[in-house]
Design an enzyme around this catalytic site. Structure first.
Site, mmCIF file in Angstrom:
data_model
loop_
_atom_site.group_PDB
_atom_site.id
_atom_site.type_symbol
_atom_site.label_atom_id
_atom_site.label_comp_id
_atom_site.label_asym_id
_atom_site.label_seq_id
_atom_site.Cartn_x
_atom_site.Cartn_y
_atom_site.Cartn_z
ATOM 1 C CG HIS A 230 34.799 28.867 28.618
ATOM 2 N ND1 HIS A 230 34.289 29.272 29.834
ATOM 3 C CD2 HIS A 230 33.882 27.998 28.112
ATOM 4 C CE1 HIS A 230 33.138 28.682 30.052
ATOM 5 N NE2 HIS A 230 32.865 27.905 29.013
ATOM 6 C CD GLU A 231 33.869 26.347 24.650
ATOM 7 O OE1 GLU A 231 33.663 25.172 25.013
ATOM 8 O OE2 GLU A 231 33.041 27.257 24.818
ATOM 9 C CG HIS B 173 33.977 23.264 29.023
ATOM 10 N ND1 HIS B 173 33.299 22.998 30.191
ATOM 11 C CD2 HIS B 173 33.441 24.414 28.525
ATOM 12 C CE1 HIS B 173 32.395 23.955 30.402
ATOM 13 N NE2 HIS B 173 32.465 24.809 29.413
ATOM 14 C CD GLU C 251 29.757 26.567 30.934
ATOM 15 O OE1 GLU C 251 30.378 27.554 30.470
ATOM 16 O OE2 GLU C 251 29.831 25.421 30.434
#
Length: 295
Positions: free
Chosen positions: A146-147, A150, A223
């Site tokens: 997930h990071e 980003h 997100e």
């Protein structure tokens, strides 16, 4: 949430400093033309102030995150978990097409993680000590994915650009409001009186709250994209299970308002005005989005 809060706090501080300097140097006075405002000059000045705040915040974001969260960068892995974490970040970074970011750990009992940096090839990914305690390796892998997403999506750069535009209009409108009150209410026809400076500062603060809703909306939208990226770099099941792990750790009534878990979100953000200022969607909506995409 942590990286966004640090970014916004730094941006606000820089914005205030630059605004004060411009006033002390008398640059605001250059906006006067025949007793009125020079709109072109005002817009240029507002853009300089607005984008200076957001871009400087962007370039300082990694340093501020390290200091603010007490991140310990892993130079040489000293534990099996650190070795696994480094290997996971390296593998996912390669899959995402970005340069290997710095990897760090910060001391916190809460399961937290964040990514920041001024560009996708000079980033930082950090996880908390509580992440390993509350999640399995499969779930941690999804969080890291997930990071990494980003970073690969350029979210911090895009956030800085949006913040710069928002700052520009905040400064621009605040000066117009201050000028109008100074002229209409206090009948000041020569230069700018104290009312202009006081009212423009107050207006800038109030408009910043409204403008932050735009930034937070963007953050919530990104997100969902990062969740999809995390699912691709690990698996959809792992990503959904990581979000469910957050729900288990942080039940809606276990934490006081304003306290946040991994990705900067508690189990229940709430609705209405509170939701407008949240940087992350509710966990249940994120899980539902992952499950719907699978169907």
């Amino acid at each position: 949430m942590m990286r966004i809060l640090l970014f916004l706090a730094t941006n606000a501080a820089i914005l205030v400093v630059i605004s004060v300097v411009f006033r002390l140097l008398g640059i605001d006075g250059l906006l006067l033309e025949s007793g009125g405002l020079d709109m072109n000059a005002l817009l240029i000045m507002s853009a300089i102030i607005g984008f200076s705040g957001s871009l400087i915040s962007l370039f300082l974001s990694k340093m501020m995150a390290k200091r603010g969260m007490g991140v310990q960068i892993i130079e040489q892995p000293s534990t099996p978990f650190e070795r696994w974490l480094m290997e996971t970040v390296a593998r996912q970074s390669q899959a995402a097409g970005i340069k290997m970011p710095e990897v760090g750990i910060f001391d916190s009992p809460e399961p937290n993680a964040f990514a920041t940096g001024w560009n996708r090839n000079d980033a930082l990914v950090a996880v908390s000590t509580g992440l390993l305690q509350h999640m399995t390796k499969d779930e941690v892998e999804a969080v890291v994915g997930h990071e990494i997403s980003h970073v690969a999506n350029g979210d911090m750069v895009t956030l800085a650009l949006i913040q710069g535009v928002v700052n520009t209009f905040v400064v621009f409108l605040a000066r117009i409001i201050g000028h109008t009150v100074d002229r209409v209410v206090f009948k000041n026809e020569e230069g700018h009186g104290i009312a202009y400076f006081v009212v423009s500062i107050v207006a800038e603060i109030l408009l910043s709250f409204l403008a932050s809703m735009i930034v937070m909306w963007f953050s919530r939208y990104r997100e969902f994209r990062a969740d999809e990226g995390g699912a691709r770099l690990s698996s959809r099941t792992q990503m959904a299970n990581a979000l469910r792990a957050l729900q288990r750790v942080h039940q809606p009534h276990d934490l006081p308002a304003g306290e946040f878990a991994a990705f900067g979100i508690s189990g229940n953000i709430g609705e209405g005005l509170k939701a407008l200022f949240s940087s992350h969607p509710p966990l249940e909506k994120r899980i539902a989005a992952l499950e719907q995409a699978r169907d």
